[in-house]
Scaffold this motif. Structure first.
Motif, PDB file in Angstrom:
ATOM      1  N   PHE A 212       0.822  -1.213   0.000  1.00  0.00           N
ATOM      2  CA  PHE A 212       0.000   0.000   0.000  1.00  0.00           C
ATOM      3  C   PHE A 212       0.854   1.261   0.000  1.00  0.00           C
ATOM      4  CE2 PHE A 212      -2.387   3.324   2.328  1.00  0.00           C
ATOM      5  CZ  PHE A 212      -3.447   3.470   1.450  1.00  0.00           C
ATOM      6  N   ALA A 213       2.001   1.215   0.701  1.00  0.00           N
ATOM      7  CA  ALA A 213       2.887   2.392   0.745  1.00  0.00           C
ATOM      8  C   ALA A 213       3.336   2.765  -0.656  1.00  0.00           C
ATOM      9  CB  ALA A 213       4.093   2.110   1.636  1.00  0.00           C
ATOM     10  N   THR A 214       3.701   1.749  -1.458  1.00  0.00           N
ATOM     11  CA  THR A 214       4.098   2.001  -2.849  1.00  0.00           C
ATOM     12  C   THR A 214       2.901   2.389  -3.699  1.00  0.00           C
ATOM     13  OG1 THR A 214       5.927   0.425  -2.684  1.00  0.00           O
ATOM     14  CG2 THR A 214       5.169   0.982  -4.898  1.00  0.00           C
ATOM     15  N   GLY A 215       1.821   1.636  -3.552  1.00  0.00           N
ATOM     16  CA  GLY A 215       0.635   1.874  -4.375  1.00  0.00           C
ATOM     17  C   GLY A 215       0.039   3.244  -4.169  1.00  0.00           C
ATOM     18  N   ASN A 216       0.042   3.713  -2.932  1.00  0.00           N
ATOM     19  CA  ASN A 216      -0.556   5.008  -2.629  1.00  0.00           C
ATOM     20  C   ASN A 216       0.189   6.154  -3.296  1.00  0.00           C
ATOM     21  OD1 ASN A 216      -2.614   6.470  -1.242  1.00  0.00           O
ATOM     22  ND2 ASN A 216      -1.105   7.123   0.247  1.00  0.00           N
ATOM     23  N   VAL A 217       1.535   6.098  -3.262  1.00  0.00           N
ATOM     24  CA  VAL A 217       2.295   7.188  -3.886  1.00  0.00           C
ATOM     25  C   VAL A 217       2.251   7.092  -5.404  1.00  0.00           C
ATOM     26  CG1 VAL A 217       3.832   7.550  -1.928  1.00  0.00           C
ATOM     27  CG2 VAL A 217       4.488   5.918  -3.672  1.00  0.00           C
ATOM     28  N   LEU A 218       2.203   5.863  -5.949  1.00  0.00           N
ATOM     29  CA  LEU A 218       2.113   5.722  -7.403  1.00  0.00           C
ATOM     30  C   LEU A 218       0.770   6.232  -7.913  1.00  0.00           C
ATOM     31  CD1 LEU A 218       3.710   2.203  -8.029  1.00  0.00           C
ATOM     32  CD2 LEU A 218       4.723   4.431  -8.478  1.00  0.00           C
ATOM     33  N   LYS A 219      -0.267   6.013  -7.129  1.00  0.00           N
ATOM     34  CA  LYS A 219      -1.611   6.444  -7.523  1.00  0.00           C
ATOM     35  C   LYS A 219      -1.780   7.951  -7.394  1.00  0.00           C
ATOM     36  CE  LYS A 219      -6.448   5.914  -6.080  1.00  0.00           C
ATOM     37  NZ  LYS A 219      -7.357   5.222  -5.147  1.00  0.00           N
ATOM     38  N   ASN A 220      -1.294   8.510  -6.280  1.00  0.00           N
ATOM     39  CA  ASN A 220      -1.552   9.923  -5.982  1.00  0.00           C
ATOM     40  C   ASN A 220      -0.397  10.849  -6.314  1.00  0.00           C
ATOM     41  OD1 ASN A 220      -4.146   9.368  -4.836  1.00  0.00           O
ATOM     42  ND2 ASN A 220      -3.094   8.548  -3.043  1.00  0.00           N
ATOM     43  N   GLU A 395       2.778  -7.715 -10.130  1.00  0.00           N
ATOM     44  CA  GLU A 395       2.386  -8.146  -8.800  1.00  0.00           C
ATOM     45  C   GLU A 395       1.227  -7.278  -8.308  1.00  0.00           C
ATOM     46  OE1 GLU A 395       5.669  -8.133  -6.117  1.00  0.00           O
ATOM     47  OE2 GLU A 395       6.949  -9.323  -7.438  1.00  0.00           O
ATOM     48  N   THR A 396       0.420  -7.846  -7.411  1.00  0.00           N
ATOM     49  CA  THR A 396      -0.721  -7.108  -6.885  1.00  0.00           C
ATOM     50  C   THR A 396      -0.245  -5.993  -5.961  1.00  0.00           C
ATOM     51  OG1 THR A 396      -2.061  -9.110  -6.966  1.00  0.00           O
ATOM     52  CG2 THR A 396      -2.874  -7.300  -5.613  1.00  0.00           C
ATOM     53  N   ILE A 397      -0.700  -4.765  -6.228  1.00  0.00           N
ATOM     54  CA  ILE A 397      -0.357  -3.608  -5.404  1.00  0.00           C
ATOM     55  C   ILE A 397      -1.662  -2.965  -4.931  1.00  0.00           C
ATOM     56  CG2 ILE A 397       0.763  -1.353  -5.327  1.00  0.00           C
ATOM     57  CD1 ILE A 397       2.651  -2.283  -7.495  1.00  0.00           C
ATOM     58  N   THR A 399      -3.933  -0.020  -3.628  1.00  0.00           N
ATOM     59  CA  THR A 399      -3.946   1.445  -3.731  1.00  0.00           C
ATOM     60  C   THR A 399      -5.143   2.065  -3.024  1.00  0.00           C
ATOM     61  OG1 THR A 399      -5.206   1.411  -5.804  1.00  0.00           O
ATOM     62  CG2 THR A 399      -2.804   1.329  -5.980  1.00  0.00           C
ATOM     63  N   ASN A 400      -6.116   1.233  -2.647  1.00  0.00           N
ATOM     64  CA  ASN A 400      -7.378   1.728  -2.100  1.00  0.00           C
ATOM     65  C   ASN A 400      -7.333   1.703  -0.574  1.00  0.00           C
ATOM     66  OD1 ASN A 400     -10.221   1.431  -1.081  1.00  0.00           O
ATOM     67  ND2 ASN A 400     -10.686   1.737  -3.249  1.00  0.00           N
ATOM     68  N   THR A 401      -7.641   2.836   0.061  1.00  0.00           N
ATOM     69  CA  THR A 401      -7.590   2.935   1.522  1.00  0.00           C
ATOM     70  C   THR A 401      -8.587   1.992   2.179  1.00  0.00           C
ATOM     71  OG1 THR A 401      -6.940   5.261   1.326  1.00  0.00           O
ATOM     72  CG2 THR A 401      -7.718   4.541   3.470  1.00  0.00           C
ATOM     73  N   ARG A 402      -9.751   1.821   1.576  1.00  0.00           N
ATOM     74  CA  ARG A 402     -10.762   0.904   2.138  1.00  0.00           C
ATOM     75  C   ARG A 402     -10.244  -0.525   2.155  1.00  0.00           C
ATOM     76  NH1 ARG A 402     -14.890  -2.481   0.867  1.00  0.00           N
ATOM     77  NH2 ARG A 402     -14.375  -2.494  -1.346  1.00  0.00           N
ATOM     78  N   HIS A 403      -9.589  -0.922   1.053  1.00  0.00           N
ATOM     79  CA  HIS A 403      -9.013  -2.271   0.982  1.00  0.00           C
ATOM     80  C   HIS A 403      -7.911  -2.424   2.029  1.00  0.00           C
ATOM     81  CE1 HIS A 403     -10.218  -2.303  -3.562  1.00  0.00           C
ATOM     82  NE2 HIS A 403     -11.246  -2.300  -2.747  1.00  0.00           N
ATOM     83  N   TYR A 404      -7.080  -1.401   2.156  1.00  0.00           N
ATOM     84  CA  TYR A 404      -5.977  -1.436   3.121  1.00  0.00           C
ATOM     85  C   TYR A 404      -6.507  -1.636   4.542  1.00  0.00           C
ATOM     86  CZ  TYR A 404      -1.979   0.406   5.836  1.00  0.00           C
ATOM     87  OH  TYR A 404      -0.964   0.573   6.738  1.00  0.00           O
ATOM     88  N   ASP A 405      -7.570  -0.905   4.880  1.00  0.00           N
ATOM     89  CA  ASP A 405      -8.157  -1.010   6.214  1.00  0.00           C
ATOM     90  C   ASP A 405      -8.731  -2.411   6.442  1.00  0.00           C
ATOM     91  OD1 ASP A 405      -9.141   0.201   8.728  1.00  0.00           O
ATOM     92  OD2 ASP A 405     -11.108  -0.139   7.841  1.00  0.00           O
ATOM     93  N   ALA A 406      -9.417  -2.963   5.426  1.00  0.00           N
ATOM     94  CA  ALA A 406      -9.990  -4.310   5.557  1.00  0.00           C
ATOM     95  C   ALA A 406      -8.900  -5.365   5.685  1.00  0.00           C
ATOM     96  CB  ALA A 406     -10.881  -4.612   4.352  1.00  0.00           C
TER      97      ALA A 406
END
Length: 465
Positions: A212-220, A395-397, A399-406
């Protein structure tokens, strides 16, 4: 929440354009379209095959509104899983509204935000994580964010989660079955196999959570703070990176009193550069506020570019020693941030001074923001900080905060199950934690959901999608 009526909306951006697409979806989509669409070859839309395109006129009574192309998608072979008609008309806002109003008068209603995709989810055309990826795909503004959204929309993430959920569900069923034979002390779920599964699920969840750390910065986009003393060329560097006069440049120290931000795409990755006020002791109240904001932006940044004036280090060993102390302070204060030390105004120093500075300052980048010397190398260095290996290897990355929380909550429950195995907890108590983990898995893919959750998710969509 009922979705059995027929909806209509503009599927292309509002405003004038060459072509606009108006979409109808629902049980009466073809019937409504048939009443207002008149084929130039006298075809009846109801009798035409799915995935065919027809030329004709939209008429309100005897009044011709426009000449359009009507495309038919019959259920279940459509985006929503319902009957869908898409009318491609000329892009005049007046024409768009006339056709939509005519559809409304003929029996359709206006679609709400994301309602077409919501119906696709409800009709089993995609799961919830794939539906959310549709919004991410529309919002993608770089190659990296686009690729992440495409991967998720194709179902890579949801497939991995569904597979884990199914394996855990099978074991959960066996443990639940044991409860029916509690008096006979039988064991249907092999504990060794169950232990292997829990370990496997734990590893996968940790990998997804870490991504998520990588996915979040790549997305935003990756925030990069440009910091340093006044007059070292921070604003000139921002202008050189963006290739435009974005920030005001002058020889007067303290010119930049507020942060200036702009975005740049480097190698398909979005970077958000933040030019900050020069750090120094000052009695100027306004400049002091700007310096305070500088430290706030450093806190928010993923990468810190620490800029110095190379020309000040000519035969000045004390200055060099002070620089090393400042670099050490920044590293100690922000250990989690990538730090790049940049010696600007390299065009004003000799090769001898360059060699001296490189030998004294580790990984120093010498550039000239004014001439552009070394700026491209700096961009490549920034790309090196981005871990795109997982992206290249599909690989699966996350990026979604809702998914990260779940995922975090699911891992917490799996850890409880592991603790239960370690201490020999009874099956009925472990079953509680297993059920909770299954619940969080189901929340991600939409196998477990409610109206409030769906409302929150699809409210962020644009109307027409």
């Amino acid at each position: 929440m009922t979705h059995n009526d027929t909806i209509v909306a503009l599927a292309t951006p509002s405003g004038a354009g060459a072509i606009a697409v108006i979409r109808l979806s629902g049980e009466k989509a073809i019937t409504i379209a048939s009443e207002i669409f008149h084929s130039i070859s006298n075809k009846q839309l109801k009798k035409q095959k799915s995935h065919t395109v027809h030329l004709g006129h939209i008429k309100d009574g005897n009044r011709v509104i426009d000449e359009v192309l009507a495309t038919i998608f019959k259920n279940p072979h459509s985006y929503t899983g319902e009957d869908v008609i898409e009318m491609s008309c000329h892009g005049s806002p007046f024409i768009q509204q006339e056709i939509i109003q005519l559809c409304l008068r003929t029996g359709a209603r206006m679609a709400t935000a994301g309602e077409f995709t919501l119906r696709a989810f409800l009709n089993g055309k995609m799961d919830l994580s794939q539906a959310e990826a549709v919004a991410d795909l529309i919002a993608s503004d770089s190659e990296a964010s686009h690729q992440l959204a495409i991967q998720q929309m194709r179902g890579g993430f949801s497939t991995e989660i569904s597979r884990l959920r199914e394996e855990l569900l099978n074991f959960a069923s066996l443990i639940e079955l044991e409860l029916d034979f509690a008096e006979e002390d039988v064991e249907f779920a092999n504990r060794d196999d169950f232990q292997k599964l829990i370990s496997k699920i734990s590893l996968v969840l940790k990998r997804l959570i870490d991504s998520f750390a990588t996915g979040n910065v790549l997305k935003n986009g990756i925030p990069v703070a440009i910091v340093g003393e006044p007059n070292v060329g921070k604003s000139t560097l921002l202008n050189a990176l963006l290739n435009e006069e974005r920030a005001i440049v002058s020889d007067i120290a303290g010119t930049t009193r507020d942060t200036i931000e702009d975005e740049l795409n480097i190698g398909g990755i979005g970077f958000r550069f933040i030019d900050t006020a020069g750090i120094r002791d000052t009695t100027d109240t306004i400049e002091g506020l700007g310096i305070k904001k500088t430290f706030e932006k450093i806190e928010q940044a993923q990468v810190v570019l620490y800029l110095i004036d190379s020309s000040q280090f000519i035969q000045n060993n004390k200055k060099l020693e002070n620089l090393k102390i400042e670099i050490s302070k920044i590293k100690n204060q922000y250990p989690q941030k990538a730090l790049v030390v940049i010696g600007n105004k390299a065009d004003k120093i000799s090769d001898e001074t360059s060699q001296l500075m490189r030998s004294e300052v580790e990984n120093l980048h010498l550039i000239s923001a004014k001439t552009g010397q070394g700026v491209e190398d700096l961009k490549n260095t920034l790309l090196d900080f981005v871990n795109t290996g997982a992206l290249r290897n599909n690989e699966t990355i996350v990026t979604n905060t809702r998914h990260y929380d779940a995922l975090l909550k699911a891992l917490e429950e799996i850890n409880k199950v592991q603790e239960g195995i370690d201490i020999g907890l009874s099956g009925d108590l472990m079953a509680i934690d297993i059920r909770q983990a299954l619940y969080y898995f189901g929340e991600i893919t939409g196998e477990i959901t409610n109206d409030d959750l769906l409302g929150n998710i699809f409210a962020n969509f644009c109307i027409g999608k």
